[in-house]
Design a protein around this motif. Structure first.
Motif, PDB file in Angstrom:
ATOM      1  N   TRP A  51      45.829  -1.718 -39.106  1.00  0.00           N
ATOM      2  CA  TRP A  51      46.164  -3.406 -38.427  1.00  0.00           C
ATOM      3  C   TRP A  51      44.951  -3.250 -37.248  1.00  0.00           C
ATOM      4  O   TRP A  51      44.456  -3.409 -36.931  1.00  0.00           O
ATOM      5  CB  TRP A  51      46.219  -4.504 -38.620  1.00  0.00           C
ATOM      6  N   ALA A  52      46.341  -1.596 -37.145  1.00  0.00           N
ATOM      7  CA  ALA A  52      45.257  -1.382 -35.289  1.00  0.00           C
ATOM      8  C   ALA A  52      43.755  -1.022 -35.072  1.00  0.00           C
ATOM      9  O   ALA A  52      43.651  -2.164 -34.342  1.00  0.00           O
ATOM     10  CB  ALA A  52      46.733  -0.075 -34.590  1.00  0.00           C
ATOM     11  N   PRO A  53      43.139  -0.145 -35.659  1.00  0.00           N
ATOM     12  CA  PRO A  53      41.630   0.202 -35.504  1.00  0.00           C
ATOM     13  C   PRO A  53      40.796  -1.815 -35.445  1.00  0.00           C
ATOM     14  O   PRO A  53      40.707  -1.320 -34.861  1.00  0.00           O
ATOM     15  CB  PRO A  53      41.470   0.336 -36.194  1.00  0.00           C
ATOM     16  N   THR A  54      41.335  -2.168 -36.377  1.00  0.00           N
ATOM     17  CA  THR A  54      40.378  -3.547 -36.215  1.00  0.00           C
ATOM     18  C   THR A  54      41.089  -4.346 -35.415  1.00  0.00           C
ATOM     19  O   THR A  54      40.529  -5.391 -34.678  1.00  0.00           O
ATOM     20  CB  THR A  54      41.461  -4.654 -37.728  1.00  0.00           C
ATOM     21  N   PHE A  55      42.170  -4.259 -34.341  1.00  0.00           N
ATOM     22  CA  PHE A  55      42.700  -5.167 -33.522  1.00  0.00           C
ATOM     23  C   PHE A  55      42.079  -4.279 -32.362  1.00  0.00           C
ATOM     24  O   PHE A  55      41.943  -5.159 -31.629  1.00  0.00           O
ATOM     25  CB  PHE A  55      44.295  -5.358 -33.593  1.00  0.00           C
ATOM     26  N   PHE A  56      42.067  -3.445 -32.373  1.00  0.00           N
ATOM     27  CA  PHE A  56      41.806  -2.490 -31.136  1.00  0.00           C
ATOM     28  C   PHE A  56      40.036  -2.811 -30.998  1.00  0.00           C
ATOM     29  O   PHE A  56      39.116  -3.074 -29.778  1.00  0.00           O
ATOM     30  CB  PHE A  56      41.835  -1.742 -30.938  1.00  0.00           C
ATOM     31  N   VAL A  57      40.067  -2.717 -32.328  1.00  0.00           N
ATOM     32  CA  VAL A  57      37.678  -2.736 -31.939  1.00  0.00           C
ATOM     33  C   VAL A  57      38.063  -4.252 -31.791  1.00  0.00           C
ATOM     34  O   VAL A  57      36.963  -5.120 -31.092  1.00  0.00           O
ATOM     35  CB  VAL A  57      37.038  -2.409 -33.308  1.00  0.00           C
ATOM     36  N   LEU A  58      38.356  -5.943 -32.770  1.00  0.00           N
ATOM     37  CA  LEU A  58      37.623  -7.262 -31.730  1.00  0.00           C
ATOM     38  C   LEU A  58      38.399  -7.285 -30.570  1.00  0.00           C
ATOM     39  O   LEU A  58      38.261  -8.008 -29.771  1.00  0.00           O
ATOM     40  CB  LEU A  58      38.526  -7.368 -32.726  1.00  0.00           C
ATOM     41  N   GLY A  59      39.588  -5.723 -29.906  1.00  0.00           N
ATOM     42  CA  GLY A  59      39.926  -6.499 -28.834  1.00  0.00           C
ATOM     43  C   GLY A  59      38.477  -5.848 -27.781  1.00  0.00           C
ATOM     44  O   GLY A  59      38.442  -6.601 -26.197  1.00  0.00           O
ATOM     45  N   VAL A  60      38.173  -5.084 -27.840  1.00  0.00           N
ATOM     46  CA  VAL A  60      36.635  -5.080 -27.203  1.00  0.00           C
ATOM     47  C   VAL A  60      35.477  -5.176 -27.490  1.00  0.00           C
ATOM     48  O   VAL A  60      35.399  -5.908 -26.138  1.00  0.00           O
ATOM     49  CB  VAL A  60      36.345  -2.967 -27.210  1.00  0.00           C
ATOM     50  N   ALA A  61      35.644  -5.950 -28.662  1.00  0.00           N
ATOM     51  CA  ALA A  61      34.096  -6.792 -28.888  1.00  0.00           C
ATOM     52  C   ALA A  61      34.771  -7.852 -27.619  1.00  0.00           C
ATOM     53  O   ALA A  61      33.474  -8.091 -27.697  1.00  0.00           O
ATOM     54  CB  ALA A  61      34.071  -6.397 -30.102  1.00  0.00           C
ATOM     55  N   LEU A  62      36.039  -8.680 -28.070  1.00  0.00           N
ATOM     56  CA  LEU A  62      36.442  -9.463 -26.468  1.00  0.00           C
ATOM     57  C   LEU A  62      36.033  -9.345 -25.521  1.00  0.00           C
ATOM     58  O   LEU A  62      35.652  -9.983 -24.601  1.00  0.00           O
ATOM     59  CB  LEU A  62      38.212 -10.024 -27.492  1.00  0.00           C
ATOM     60  N   ARG A  63      36.235  -8.194 -25.237  1.00  0.00           N
ATOM     61  CA  ARG A  63      36.434  -8.210 -23.456  1.00  0.00           C
ATOM     62  C   ARG A  63      34.782  -7.801 -23.736  1.00  0.00           C
ATOM     63  O   ARG A  63      34.576  -8.169 -22.415  1.00  0.00           O
ATOM     64  CB  ARG A  63      36.465  -6.677 -23.739  1.00  0.00           C
ATOM     65  N   LEU A  64      34.452  -7.054 -24.107  1.00  0.00           N
ATOM     66  CA  LEU A  64      32.287  -7.632 -24.091  1.00  0.00           C
ATOM     67  C   LEU A  64      32.058  -8.786 -23.917  1.00  0.00           C
ATOM     68  O   LEU A  64      31.308  -8.956 -23.157  1.00  0.00           O
ATOM     69  CB  LEU A  64      31.716  -6.683 -24.575  1.00  0.00           C
ATOM     70  N   GLU A  65      32.757  -9.696 -24.723  1.00  0.00           N
ATOM     71  CA  GLU A  65      32.207 -10.531 -24.834  1.00  0.00           C
ATOM     72  C   GLU A  65      32.803 -11.752 -23.831  1.00  0.00           C
ATOM     73  O   GLU A  65      32.275 -11.887 -22.924  1.00  0.00           O
ATOM     74  CB  GLU A  65      32.409 -11.253 -25.719  1.00  0.00           C
ATOM     75  N   GLU A  66      33.204 -10.877 -23.002  1.00  0.00           N
ATOM     76  CA  GLU A  66      33.615 -11.814 -22.362  1.00  0.00           C
ATOM     77  C   GLU A  66      33.397 -11.448 -20.742  1.00  0.00           C
ATOM     78  O   GLU A  66      33.303 -12.471 -20.258  1.00  0.00           O
ATOM     79  CB  GLU A  66      35.738 -11.289 -21.922  1.00  0.00           C
ATOM     80  N   GLN A  67      32.508 -10.643 -20.945  1.00  0.00           N
ATOM     81  CA  GLN A  67      32.077  -9.707 -19.740  1.00  0.00           C
ATOM     82  C   GLN A  67      30.711 -10.185 -19.350  1.00  0.00           C
ATOM     83  O   GLN A  67      30.113 -10.709 -18.546  1.00  0.00           O
ATOM     84  CB  GLN A  67      32.416  -8.258 -19.016  1.00  0.00           C
ATOM     85  N   ALA A  68      30.286 -10.550 -20.518  1.00  0.00           N
ATOM     86  CA  ALA A  68      28.529 -10.587 -21.156  1.00  0.00           C
ATOM     87  C   ALA A  68      28.501 -12.608 -20.469  1.00  0.00           C
ATOM     88  O   ALA A  68      28.099 -13.261 -20.071  1.00  0.00           O
ATOM     89  CB  ALA A  68      28.386 -10.257 -22.145  1.00  0.00           C
ATOM     90  N   ARG A  69      29.795 -13.212 -21.106  1.00  0.00           N
ATOM     91  CA  ARG A  69      29.189 -14.721 -21.391  1.00  0.00           C
ATOM     92  C   ARG A  69      30.747 -15.106 -20.690  1.00  0.00           C
ATOM     93  O   ARG A  69      31.018 -14.978 -21.666  1.00  0.00           O
ATOM     94  CB  ARG A  69      29.217 -14.958 -22.445  1.00  0.00           C
ATOM     95  N   PRO A  70      31.274 -15.404 -19.399  1.00  0.00           N
ATOM     96  CA  PRO A  70      32.463 -15.655 -18.769  1.00  0.00           C
ATOM     97  C   PRO A  70      32.673 -17.051 -18.950  1.00  0.00           C
ATOM     98  O   PRO A  70      33.301 -17.266 -18.812  1.00  0.00           O
ATOM     99  CB  PRO A  70      32.548 -14.918 -17.100  1.00  0.00           C
ATOM    100  N   ASP A  71      31.668 -17.806 -19.290  1.00  0.00           N
ATOM    101  CA  ASP A  71      31.790 -19.018 -19.604  1.00  0.00           C
ATOM    102  C   ASP A  71      32.628 -20.171 -20.125  1.00  0.00           C
ATOM    103  O   ASP A  71      32.483 -19.456 -22.156  1.00  0.00           O
ATOM    104  CB  ASP A  71      30.687 -20.183 -19.581  1.00  0.00           C
ATOM    105  N   MET A  72      33.949 -19.837 -20.358  1.00  0.00           N
ATOM    106  CA  MET A  72      34.685 -19.813 -20.976  1.00  0.00           C
ATOM    107  C   MET A  72      35.108 -21.038 -21.968  1.00  0.00           C
ATOM    108  O   MET A  72      34.994 -22.054 -21.338  1.00  0.00           O
ATOM    109  CB  MET A  72      36.708 -19.598 -20.069  1.00  0.00           C
TER     110      MET A  72
END
Length: 94
Positions: A54-75
Motif C-alpha cells: 500500500w505504501a507506494p500507492t499512498f506516496f504516489v498519491l501524496g506526490v500527485a496531491l502535492r503537485l495539484e496543491e501547488q498548481a491549483r491552490p484554490d482550496m
C-alpha cells in the motif's frame, strides 16, 4: 480524481502519513508473525506483504496531491473552512 480527494479533505500530508503508517503496520505484522508456524506463518507473511504494498500507492498519491496543491491552490470549501479556523485559533484573523 485528485480534485475529488481534495474535496473530501484529503491532502498530501495525510497521504504521506498513510504511507508511513503502512510501512510501520507491515513491520509490526512481520514482527508479530515471527513465532508462528505452518499455514499461519504463510498467511501472516502474505498479509505483511499486502499491507507493505500500500505504501507506494499512498506516496504516489501524496506526490500527485502535492503537485495539484501547488498548481491549483484554490482550496475546496471544506479545506478552506479548516484553514480559516486554524487562522482564527492562532489569533491571526483577529
Amino acid at each position: 480524481m485528485l480534485s475529488l480527494l481534495r474535496k473530501y479533505g484529503m491532502d498530501s500530508d495525510k497521504m504521506f502519513g498513510a504511507g508511513m503508517a503502512s510501512i510501520l503496520f507491515s513491520v509490526v505484522s512481520w514482527a508479530a508473525s515471527r513465532g508462528l508456524q505452518g499455514e499461519s506463518l504463510a498467511r501472516a507473511d502474505r498479509w505483511g506483504i499486502f499491507v507493505g504494498e500500500w505504501a507506494p500507492t499512498f506516496f504516489v498519491l501524496g506526490v500527485a496531491l502535492r503537485l495539484e496543491e501547488q498548481a491549483r491552490p484554490d482550496m475546496p470549501e471544506q479545506s478552506a473552512r479548516r484553514h480559516e479556523s486554524d487562522r482564527t485559533a492562532s489569533g491571526v484573523g483577529q
